[in-house]
Design an enzyme around this catalytic site. Structure first.
Site, mmCIF file in Angstrom:
data_model
loop_
_atom_site.group_PDB
_atom_site.id
_atom_site.type_symbol
_atom_site.label_atom_id
_atom_site.label_comp_id
_atom_site.label_asym_id
_atom_site.label_seq_id
_atom_site.Cartn_x
_atom_site.Cartn_y
_atom_site.Cartn_z
ATOM 1 N N GLU A 95 0.887 -1.197 -0.154
ATOM 2 C CA GLU A 95 -0.129 0.086 -0.255
ATOM 3 C C GLU A 95 0.940 1.186 -0.232
ATOM 4 O OE1 GLU A 95 -2.672 2.873 -0.200
ATOM 5 O OE2 GLU A 95 -3.259 0.704 -0.542
ATOM 6 N N ASN A 128 5.942 1.719 -3.028
ATOM 7 C CA ASN A 128 5.465 1.925 -4.248
ATOM 8 C C ASN A 128 5.547 0.853 -5.208
ATOM 9 O OD1 ASN A 128 4.987 3.124 -6.823
ATOM 10 N ND2 ASN A 128 5.685 5.049 -6.404
ATOM 11 N N CYS A 148 -7.004 -5.112 -7.133
ATOM 12 C CA CYS A 148 -8.421 -5.189 -6.870
ATOM 13 C C CYS A 148 -8.782 -3.632 -6.877
ATOM 14 C CB CYS A 148 -8.646 -5.782 -5.569
ATOM 15 S SG CYS A 148 -8.431 -7.389 -5.573
ATOM 16 N N ASP A 151 -7.074 2.678 -8.838
ATOM 17 C CA ASP A 151 -7.305 3.794 -9.289
ATOM 18 C C ASP A 151 -7.587 3.723 -10.943
ATOM 19 O OD1 ASP A 151 -7.607 6.605 -9.844
ATOM 20 O OD2 ASP A 151 -6.136 7.039 -8.053
#
Length: 254
Positions: A95, A128, A148, A151
């Site tokens: 994340e 990242n 999933c 963006d």
């Protein structure tokens, strides 16, 4: 009440409202906010024991490497959903947002306390994935990768920020083992088509049959366990799934 039970009772799942963070982050921005290993061996030797809870019994059953990768894990619904379903596989959520990563870390900690012996195979890191994925994983290490509700980056000028593109698929093909699976799901049909078309055009991937998808016990978790997926269901929206297999190197067309 034993001290162990008292400790377990005191560790409660975090409340999401205290960990909200803006959803849109530019993964291509240049900053020094991320610490990352110089190579997969460094990650393996320094971080795995900190991230995961291994027992003596696990030494016989579980690998000491990451098996399943949840890229852009958000609030961790998929990561913690897969862990008990595949107890012999190590699941890692990646994340980019600091507060959201901390929420998932505390969520996993609370689940381990509430369910002794479970969720030791779930972990999360802040990083990242678009920039540093090869720093964490060896060639052919990962057996399942999940993307999933990424963006959508609707504007054409921002399509280079999408997590699925030809260049990134080459990196994903590098870390996926032959036969490994790559999953994408979204409620945006145009993005679904974009991701599917890019996977189909890449020589290292082939689409999985519907029969195999129906038999895959990870698929219901992909559909139902993420926070974004639950929101889509509440709004009676549609979810669009792609599943592709990494083909062996000797089968890749030249």
């Amino acid at each position: 009440m034993s001290s162990k039970n008292s400790t377990n009772d005191e560790i409660k799942e975090p409340q999401k409202r205290f960990f909200r963070q803006r959803a849109h982050v530019n993964p291509l921005s240049f900053n020094n906010a991320f610490e990352y290993p110089s190579c997969p061996r460094e990650f393996q030797e320094k971080d795995m024991k900190k991230l995961y809870a291994f027992s003596d019994e696990d030494d016989e059953k579980r690998s000491k490497k990451v098996d399943f990768l949840d890229v852009g894990c958000g609030f961790g619904g998929l990561t913690v959903g897969l862990a008990p379903l595949f107890p012999n596989k190590n699941v890692l959520g990646m994340e980019i947002r600091m507060k959201v990563t901390e929420y998932v870390r505390l969520r996993i900690k609370a689940l381990r306390a509430k369910h002794p012996g479970q969720y030791g195979n779930a972990a999360v890191i802040k990083t990242n994935a678009m920039k540093f994925l090869p720093n964490y994983f060896e060639k052919g290490q990962i057996s399942k990768m999940f993307f999933c509700f990424p963006d959508p980056h609707f504007k054409v000028k921002k399509h280079n920020r999408r997590i699925i593109n030809y260049v990134l698929l080459t990196e994903y093909a590098y870390v996926l083992r032959p036969g490994g699976l790559l999953y994408t799901i979204t409620d945006v049909y145009d993005l679904h088509k974009w991701m599917g078309d890019h996977c189909e055009s890449h020589p290292c991937f082939v689409r999985v049959s519907q029969d195999e998808i129906d038999a895959d016990k990870a698929v219901p978790v992909v559909f139902n366990n993420t926070e974004e997926g639950k929101k889509v269901a509440r709004n009676n929206g549609k979810k669009f799934l792609n599943v592709f297999r990494r083909i062996p190197d000797d089968k890749v067309p030249l």
